[in-house]
Scaffold this motif. Structure first.
Motif, PDB file in Angstrom:
ATOM      1  N   CYS A   1     -52.353 -24.996 -37.258  1.00  0.00           N
ATOM      2  CA  CYS A   1     -52.073 -23.559 -37.298  1.00  0.00           C
ATOM      3  C   CYS A   1     -51.311 -23.212 -38.581  1.00  0.00           C
ATOM      4  O   CYS A   1     -50.327 -23.852 -38.907  1.00  0.00           O
TER       5      CYS A   1
ATOM      6  N   CYS B   1     -54.073 -18.918 -32.006  1.00  0.00           N
ATOM      7  CA  CYS B   1     -53.564 -20.283 -31.859  1.00  0.00           C
ATOM      8  C   CYS B   1     -53.135 -20.495 -30.409  1.00  0.00           C
ATOM      9  O   CYS B   1     -52.493 -19.631 -29.815  1.00  0.00           O
TER      10      CYS B   1
ATOM     11  N   CYS C   1     -47.506 -21.990 -36.979  1.00  0.00           N
ATOM     12  CA  CYS C   1     -46.570 -22.932 -36.342  1.00  0.00           C
ATOM     13  C   CYS C   1     -46.818 -24.375 -36.786  1.00  0.00           C
ATOM     14  O   CYS C   1     -46.074 -25.271 -36.430  1.00  0.00           O
TER      15      CYS C   1
ATOM     16  N   CYS D   1     -48.905 -20.684 -30.510  1.00  0.00           N
ATOM     17  CA  CYS D   1     -48.018 -19.569 -30.922  1.00  0.00           C
ATOM     18  C   CYS D   1     -48.732 -18.218 -30.941  1.00  0.00           C
ATOM     19  O   CYS D   1     -48.148 -17.208 -31.321  1.00  0.00           O
TER      20      CYS D   1
ATOM     21  N   TYR E   1     -50.769 -17.043 -32.973  1.00  0.00           N
ATOM     22  CA  TYR E   1     -51.084 -16.530 -34.311  1.00  0.00           C
ATOM     23  C   TYR E   1     -52.567 -16.183 -34.371  1.00  0.00           C
ATOM     24  O   TYR E   1     -53.416 -16.943 -33.921  1.00  0.00           O
TER      25      TYR E   1
HETATM   26 ZN   LIG Z   1     -49.737 -21.649 -33.966  1.00  0.00          ZN
END
Ligand SMILES: [Zn+2]
Length: 281
Positions: A33, A53, A36, A56, A58
């Motif tokens: 990612c 993700c 993170c 996290c 994202y």
């Molecule tokens: Zn992530």
């Protein structure tokens, strides 16, 4: 993209399948990612054109920075339009796109323009045996001066190779010589007719052979321009048959389309177009 509509439908049955193809193309190799930094998998976020993700959340937007961003036209329609362009040797008119996709003419016109942009020439420098010629497209023949409202196009084609062509203001030496020097490598062997604008090519670092068309001398050994004449007839046939009247403003985009088709002849151009469509703009 393959060649039959059935194969297209199997590969891209809906918008999600198209988005997944774009995601795989742009981010398929992404193992970690960007936010993170964990080793992760990205999952499709429902009802949004993004992936997130698994740790996290994202978000990655596969369509960002591509010609498909912010479009209200379904992604599958775009893919199908690209498919239609890929299988139509003589091009696709906005009217045909309108009919095939069931979108408005305005939308079809815009999409066709965007797809044609993917076929812009990349400024390749031609080399080896290169045939050059100039031609006229559009306008009417009834004018006093038969070329006065036609658009001039200059073209160059490598024998067994690539083509390049430009809509030019005139066919005088002052316009054509920079075109030649900008598109053909020094030292190339140029073949042309006896048009005056080409008279100084030898002084400019080219070898130069001419064909005298006025004496019906079309083929004298290697002195012929049949390759570029074949390119012109395909270009004119397509513009007349598919696009009908082309305004000078858009002529270059049609010329680009047929240079692209020529340079990718024998290749499935669907994947080439999609790859270009997914390049960030
Ligand atoms: Zn992530």
């Amino acid at each position: 993209m393959r060649h039959t509509k059935k194969q297209f439908e199997a590969e891209f049955p809906d918008d999600d399948a198209c988005l997944e193809a774009v995601f795989q193309d742009r981010f398929g190799d992404l193992k970690f990612c960007p936010k993170c930094a964990a080793e992760t998998k990205f999952y499709r976020v429902k009802s949004r054109q993004c992936y997130a993700c698994k740790w996290c959340s994202y978000q990655l937007f596969p369509l960002a920075d591509t010609i498909f961003r912010k479009t209200t036209t379904p992604l599958k329609d775009w893919f199908y339009a690209v498919y239609l362009f890929s299988v139509a040797k003589n091009g696709v008119s906005a009217k045909e796109l309108e009919r095939h996709l069931g979108v408005t003419y305005k939308t079809a016109w815009r999409m066709a323009g965007q797809i044609r942009k993917l076929m812009q020439q990349d400024g390749d420098i031609l080399a080896g045996d290169v045939e050059i010629d100039e031609t006229y497209i559009g306008g009417t023949r009834r004018m006093a001066n038969k070329y006065s409202n036609k658009s001039a196009v200059f073209g160059a084609v490598e024998r067994n190779g690539r083509a390049s062509a430009e809509h030019v203001k005139s066919t005088g030496a002052r316009v054509l010589l920079p075109e030649i020097e900008g598109h053909i490598a020094a030292g190339a062997h140029i073949h042309s007719d006896e048009w005056g604008a080409y008279r100084t090519l030898k002084r400019r670092g080219y070898s130069h052979t001419t064909v005298n068309h006025s004496k019906l001398e079309y083929v004298r050994g290697s002195a012929y321009t049949n390759t570029i004449e074949g390119f012109w007839s395909q270009l004119k046939r397509s513009i007349d048959g598919t696009y009908h009247a082309v305004s000078p403003k858009y002529l270059q985009s049609y010329v680009d389309e047929f240079v692209f088709r020529y340079n990718f002849r024998g290749v499935a151009v669907g994947p080439v177009l999609l790859e270009r469509a997914l390049k960030p703009i």
